[in-house]
Design a protein around this motif. Structure first.
Motif, PDB file in Angstrom:
ATOM      1  N   LEU A 339       3.297 -15.540  67.717  1.00  0.00           N
ATOM      2  CA  LEU A 339       2.559 -14.562  66.918  1.00  0.00           C
ATOM      3  C   LEU A 339       1.064 -14.700  67.145  1.00  0.00           C
ATOM      4  CD1 LEU A 339       2.262 -12.423  64.716  1.00  0.00           C
ATOM      5  CD2 LEU A 339       2.439 -14.263  63.013  1.00  0.00           C
ATOM      6  N   ALA A 340       0.585 -15.934  67.191  1.00  0.00           N
ATOM      7  CA  ALA A 340      -0.855 -16.161  67.384  1.00  0.00           C
ATOM      8  C   ALA A 340      -1.340 -15.564  68.696  1.00  0.00           C
ATOM      9  CB  ALA A 340      -1.164 -17.651  67.339  1.00  0.00           C
ATOM     10  N   GLU A 341      -0.569 -15.732  69.755  1.00  0.00           N
ATOM     11  CA  GLU A 341      -0.992 -15.193  71.050  1.00  0.00           C
ATOM     12  C   GLU A 341      -0.936 -13.673  71.070  1.00  0.00           C
ATOM     13  OE1 GLU A 341      -2.553 -17.139  73.248  1.00  0.00           O
ATOM     14  OE2 GLU A 341      -2.219 -18.524  71.577  1.00  0.00           O
ATOM     15  N   GLN A 342       0.025 -13.095  70.353  1.00  0.00           N
ATOM     16  CA  GLN A 342       0.057 -11.630  70.240  1.00  0.00           C
ATOM     17  C   GLN A 342      -1.201 -11.121  69.528  1.00  0.00           C
ATOM     18  OE1 GLN A 342       3.741 -10.126  68.521  1.00  0.00           O
ATOM     19  NE2 GLN A 342       4.923 -11.744  69.533  1.00  0.00           N
ATOM     20  N   LEU A 343      -1.605 -11.835  68.476  1.00  0.00           N
ATOM     21  CA  LEU A 343      -2.812 -11.435  67.748  1.00  0.00           C
ATOM     22  C   LEU A 343      -4.046 -11.559  68.624  1.00  0.00           C
ATOM     23  CD1 LEU A 343      -2.127 -13.041  64.252  1.00  0.00           C
ATOM     24  CD2 LEU A 343      -2.132 -10.600  64.819  1.00  0.00           C
ATOM     25  N   ARG A 344      -4.115 -12.609  69.418  1.00  0.00           N
ATOM     26  CA  ARG A 344      -5.276 -12.794  70.302  1.00  0.00           C
ATOM     27  C   ARG A 344      -5.327 -11.716  71.383  1.00  0.00           C
ATOM     28  NH1 ARG A 344      -3.929 -18.684  69.521  1.00  0.00           N
ATOM     29  NH2 ARG A 344      -5.587 -19.482  68.175  1.00  0.00           N
ATOM     30  N   ASP A 345      -4.152 -11.272  71.840  1.00  0.00           N
ATOM     31  CA  ASP A 345      -4.118 -10.169  72.806  1.00  0.00           C
ATOM     32  C   ASP A 345      -4.633  -8.880  72.160  1.00  0.00           C
ATOM     33  OD1 ASP A 345      -3.110 -11.684  74.872  1.00  0.00           O
ATOM     34  OD2 ASP A 345      -1.011 -11.170  74.446  1.00  0.00           O
ATOM     35  N   ALA A 346      -4.224  -8.645  70.923  1.00  0.00           N
ATOM     36  CA  ALA A 346      -4.579  -7.393  70.247  1.00  0.00           C
ATOM     37  C   ALA A 346      -6.000  -7.400  69.716  1.00  0.00           C
ATOM     38  CB  ALA A 346      -3.599  -7.135  69.100  1.00  0.00           C
ATOM     39  N   LEU A 347      -6.502  -8.589  69.321  1.00  0.00           N
ATOM     40  CA  LEU A 347      -7.832  -8.710  68.711  1.00  0.00           C
ATOM     41  C   LEU A 347      -8.600  -9.827  69.430  1.00  0.00           C
ATOM     42  CD1 LEU A 347      -6.635  -8.605  64.979  1.00  0.00           C
ATOM     43  CD2 LEU A 347      -7.661  -6.705  66.251  1.00  0.00           C
ATOM     44  N   PRO A 348      -9.194  -9.543  70.589  1.00  0.00           N
ATOM     45  CA  PRO A 348      -9.828 -10.591  71.400  1.00  0.00           C
ATOM     46  C   PRO A 348     -10.944 -11.349  70.674  1.00  0.00           C
ATOM     47  CG  PRO A 348      -9.567  -8.567  72.668  1.00  0.00           C
ATOM     48  CD  PRO A 348      -9.235  -8.231  71.259  1.00  0.00           C
ATOM     49  N   ASP A 349     -11.582 -10.734  69.685  1.00  0.00           N
ATOM     50  CA  ASP A 349     -12.681 -11.403  68.978  1.00  0.00           C
ATOM     51  C   ASP A 349     -12.212 -12.173  67.749  1.00  0.00           C
ATOM     52  OD1 ASP A 349     -14.570 -10.435  70.782  1.00  0.00           O
ATOM     53  OD2 ASP A 349     -14.830  -8.560  69.655  1.00  0.00           O
ATOM     54  N   VAL A 353      -7.095 -19.985  63.840  1.00  0.00           N
ATOM     55  CA  VAL A 353      -6.684 -21.381  63.976  1.00  0.00           C
ATOM     56  C   VAL A 353      -5.211 -21.482  63.592  1.00  0.00           C
ATOM     57  CG1 VAL A 353      -6.929 -23.710  63.037  1.00  0.00           C
ATOM     58  CG2 VAL A 353      -8.962 -22.363  63.576  1.00  0.00           C
ATOM     59  N   VAL A 354      -4.414 -22.050  64.484  1.00  0.00           N
ATOM     60  CA  VAL A 354      -3.009 -22.330  64.201  1.00  0.00           C
ATOM     61  C   VAL A 354      -2.920 -23.774  63.721  1.00  0.00           C
ATOM     62  CG1 VAL A 354      -0.694 -22.501  65.159  1.00  0.00           C
ATOM     63  CG2 VAL A 354      -2.225 -20.672  65.926  1.00  0.00           C
ATOM     64  N   HIS A 355      -2.346 -23.984  62.556  1.00  0.00           N
ATOM     65  CA  HIS A 355      -2.263 -25.344  62.021  1.00  0.00           C
ATOM     66  C   HIS A 355      -1.431 -26.222  62.954  1.00  0.00           C
ATOM     67  CE1 HIS A 355      -2.132 -28.567  59.081  1.00  0.00           C
ATOM     68  NE2 HIS A 355      -0.856 -28.718  59.434  1.00  0.00           N
ATOM     69  N   CYS A 356      -1.932 -27.382  63.241  1.00  0.00           N
ATOM     70  CA  CYS A 356      -1.220 -28.378  64.033  1.00  0.00           C
ATOM     71  C   CYS A 356      -1.139 -29.677  63.231  1.00  0.00           C
ATOM     72  CB  CYS A 356      -1.934 -28.647  65.357  1.00  0.00           C
ATOM     73  SG  CYS A 356      -1.965 -27.223  66.467  1.00  0.00           S
ATOM     74  N   GLY A 357      -0.082 -30.439  63.461  1.00  0.00           N
ATOM     75  CA  GLY A 357       0.031 -31.741  62.798  1.00  0.00           C
ATOM     76  C   GLY A 357       0.993 -31.763  61.646  1.00  0.00           C
ATOM     77  N   GLY A 358       1.683 -30.652  61.354  1.00  0.00           N
ATOM     78  CA  GLY A 358       2.674 -30.633  60.297  1.00  0.00           C
ATOM     79  C   GLY A 358       2.071 -30.766  58.914  1.00  0.00           C
ATOM     80  N   GLY A 359       2.935 -31.143  57.961  1.00  0.00           N
ATOM     81  CA  GLY A 359       2.487 -31.296  56.585  1.00  0.00           C
ATOM     82  C   GLY A 359       3.067 -30.222  55.681  1.00  0.00           C
ATOM     83  N   SER A 360       2.929 -30.433  54.385  1.00  0.00           N
ATOM     84  CA  SER A 360       3.450 -29.495  53.395  1.00  0.00           C
ATOM     85  C   SER A 360       2.592 -28.240  53.344  1.00  0.00           C
ATOM     86  CB  SER A 360       3.451 -30.166  52.017  1.00  0.00           C
ATOM     87  OG  SER A 360       2.109 -30.423  51.607  1.00  0.00           O
ATOM     88  N   PHE A 361       3.148 -27.200  52.681  1.00  0.00           N
ATOM     89  CA  PHE A 361       2.355 -25.990  52.474  1.00  0.00           C
ATOM     90  C   PHE A 361       1.056 -26.326  51.756  1.00  0.00           C
ATOM     91  CE2 PHE A 361       5.756 -22.526  52.911  1.00  0.00           C
ATOM     92  CZ  PHE A 361       5.111 -21.969  53.999  1.00  0.00           C
ATOM     93  N   LYS A 362       1.132 -27.196  50.745  1.00  0.00           N
ATOM     94  CA  LYS A 362      -0.049 -27.532  49.956  1.00  0.00           C
ATOM     95  C   LYS A 362      -1.129 -28.173  50.811  1.00  0.00           C
ATOM     96  CE  LYS A 362      -1.516 -29.999  45.803  1.00  0.00           C
ATOM     97  NZ  LYS A 362      -1.079 -30.857  44.651  1.00  0.00           N
ATOM     98  N   SER A 363      -0.750 -29.138  51.661  1.00  0.00           N
ATOM     99  CA  SER A 363      -1.745 -29.811  52.509  1.00  0.00           C
ATOM    100  C   SER A 363      -2.310 -28.852  53.556  1.00  0.00           C
ATOM    101  CB  SER A 363      -1.130 -31.038  53.180  1.00  0.00           C
ATOM    102  OG  SER A 363      -0.116 -30.667  54.100  1.00  0.00           O
ATOM    103  N   GLN A 364      -1.436 -27.955  54.053  1.00  0.00           N
ATOM    104  CA  GLN A 364      -1.915 -26.988  55.042  1.00  0.00           C
ATOM    105  C   GLN A 364      -2.898 -26.005  54.409  1.00  0.00           C
ATOM    106  OE1 GLN A 364       0.853 -25.303  57.951  1.00  0.00           O
ATOM    107  NE2 GLN A 364       2.431 -26.764  57.276  1.00  0.00           N
ATOM    108  N   PHE A 365      -2.627 -25.583  53.173  1.00  0.00           N
ATOM    109  CA  PHE A 365      -3.540 -24.659  52.493  1.00  0.00           C
ATOM    110  C   PHE A 365      -4.882 -25.310  52.216  1.00  0.00           C
ATOM    111  CE2 PHE A 365      -0.116 -21.606  51.537  1.00  0.00           C
ATOM    112  CZ  PHE A 365      -0.822 -20.439  51.759  1.00  0.00           C
ATOM    113  N   LYS A 366      -4.879 -26.604  51.924  1.00  0.00           N
ATOM    114  CA  LYS A 366      -6.141 -27.313  51.731  1.00  0.00           C
ATOM    115  C   LYS A 366      -6.980 -27.248  52.997  1.00  0.00           C
ATOM    116  CE  LYS A 366      -4.958 -30.645  48.105  1.00  0.00           C
ATOM    117  NZ  LYS A 366      -4.799 -32.083  47.764  1.00  0.00           N
ATOM    118  N   LYS A 367      -6.328 -27.452  54.153  1.00  0.00           N
ATOM    119  CA  LYS A 367      -7.055 -27.396  55.428  1.00  0.00           C
ATOM    120  C   LYS A 367      -7.494 -25.959  55.741  1.00  0.00           C
ATOM    121  CE  LYS A 367      -5.085 -31.540  57.493  1.00  0.00           C
ATOM    122  NZ  LYS A 367      -4.335 -32.127  58.633  1.00  0.00           N
TER     123      LYS A 367
END
Length: 416
Positions: A339-349, A353-367
């Motif tokens: 999905l991220a690459e499709q978005l980058r193709d459609a919206l070059p600017d 950021v795609v979250h990397c490193g796993g973790g819970s929804f809560k920890s990901q939302f904090k980041k």
């Protein structure tokens, strides 16, 4: 020498890209030059009795015993490159620019470092005041684009020909020698080696002493007077305000005729943000056939400091991320990358950021929140299976939306 950290890099890129675009619009091309040059190049160009060569250069011997120097300025290396590659033959004119670090062993202070950065612009084989004016006018346009016009002042002077300066220098030395004991220590040292630099002294007592000293303007030949008058007329026509400063000189020996500085009173003692002038004799001095030249250099650190001091940092630079993609589950992670690459193709600017490193929804939302992103995309296993995604505003209380992947690019384009 200092590091430029990620949080500061966006402002650097903004300034550099603004300058590159502006210069491209005026027909200037970039040249990339080495950081290390032969020491002799700077001795021949800058002058052996200047402060730069005497006290400030980083010089060392390489394994062959050759003396090399980290470049203290860019003009000498640019002229060397033009000559070495035969670009000045046949009277061809060139307009070039460069950027990068310079090195001087000076006392570090606000806006001045021992490794500092300059953007330099040089023109070759153009004799008239028109190109001098163009260089100044394009600076004026840059200040407008950066929001700095109200904070800078253009100071102009003419140093005349080398013969004019020789006659003036002799009379100036005679005048100052009779008042030697009243000069500050630096000016006493410069009296025999580089007396014109005394005109630029920041010591109040020395400046007072110069009030009745001979004036360089009285020594200019007719051609120099016409050149300077022509420059001022062109600046008047373009609506660029200036102040004639009869004591303005440059710290490098190769300047003659036009010299100029853009100064500001918003940065304390470090008032010059851009300076340059004409150096018609330097090409011949470095072994080439006579070729007129004029250029300038602007200090990147000082310009950035001025932009920050005046509060002219574009608001969009404070945010480095537009959208942060949160995923949960192996299938969602895999689908998220697609999905991220499709978005980058459609919206070059799009800054995504795609979250990397796993973790819970809560920890990901904090980041996601800490990233400064305006929106979070939420992709779990169920959303991935149905090719849908949650779009949650992070900087407002607006409701979360559920969108099909196909509809997401248009919605993001609308929101951003």
């Amino acid at each position: 020498m200092n590091d430029i950290l990620p949080a500061d890099s966006a402002l650097w890129q903004y300034l550099e890209s603004s300058v590159a675009k502006l210069l491209g619009g005026y027909g200037y091309q970039q040249i990339r030059l080495p950081i290390v040059e032969s020491t002799e190049l700077f001795k021949r160009s800058i002058g052996e009795v200047t402060d730069i060569v005497e006290k400030e250069m980083y010089t060392f011997a390489d394994r062959n015993g050759d003396s090399l120097t980290l470049r203290p300025e860019g003009t000498a290396g640019c002229v060397r490159a033009m000559l070495e590659h035969g670009l000045l033959g046949g009277g061809l004119s060139h307009k070039v620019w460069y950027t990068g670090p310079m090195f001087r062993h000076e006392r570090p202070q606000k806006g001045r470092y021992r490794q500092f950065h300059q953007i330099g612009v040089e023109t070759f084989n153009l004799t008239g005041p028109d190109v001098d004016a163009e260089l100044i006018i394009l600076c004026w346009r840059l200040w407008q684009q950066l929001g700095l016009r109200e904070a800078v002042t253009l100071e102009l002077n003419s140093l005349g020909s080398s013969e004019d300066r020789a006659r003036y220098r002799a009379d100036l030395v005679t005048y100052l020698r009779e008042r030697f004991d009243q000069l500050d220590e630096d000016s006493q040292r410069r009296l025999d080696s580089n007396p014109l630099r005394i005109l630029d002294s920041k010591v109040a007592a020395t400046q007072a002493l110069l009030a009745d000293a001979p004036k360089l303007a009285d020594y200019l030949n007719e051609q120099a007077r016409e050149h300077f008058a022509g420059l001022k007329a062109l600046l008047d026509a373009a609506g660029v305000p200036y102040v004639v400063n009869p004591r303005l000189v440059r710290g490098l020996d190769y300047y003659g005729l036009t010299v100029f500085e853009w100064t500001t009173d918003r940065l304390g003692a470090q008032g010059t943000v851009c300076a340059g002038g004409r150096y018609d004799g330097l090409v011949e001095q470095l072994g080439g056939k006579p070729a007129p030249a004029v250029g300038f250099a602007m200090g990147v650190e000082r310009l950035l400091l001025l932009i920050e001091t005046l509060g002219k940092v574009p608001a969009e630079l404070a945010r480095q991320v537009d959208v942060y993609l949160v995923t949960l589950g192996d299938q969602a992670v895999q689908a998220g990358f697609g999905l991220a690459e499709q978005l980058r193709d459609a919206l070059p600017d799009l800054r995504l950021v795609v979250h990397c490193g796993g973790g819970s929804f809560k920890s990901q939302f904090k980041k996601a929140d800490k990233s400064g992103a305006l929106y979070a995309l939420i992709l779990g296993e169920n959303e991935a299976a149905s090719q849908q995604v949650g779009l949650k505003p992070l900087r407002s209380d607006a409701e979360q939306e559920l969108l099909d992947w196909q509809a997401l690019p248009a919605r993001l384009d609308e929101l951003l």
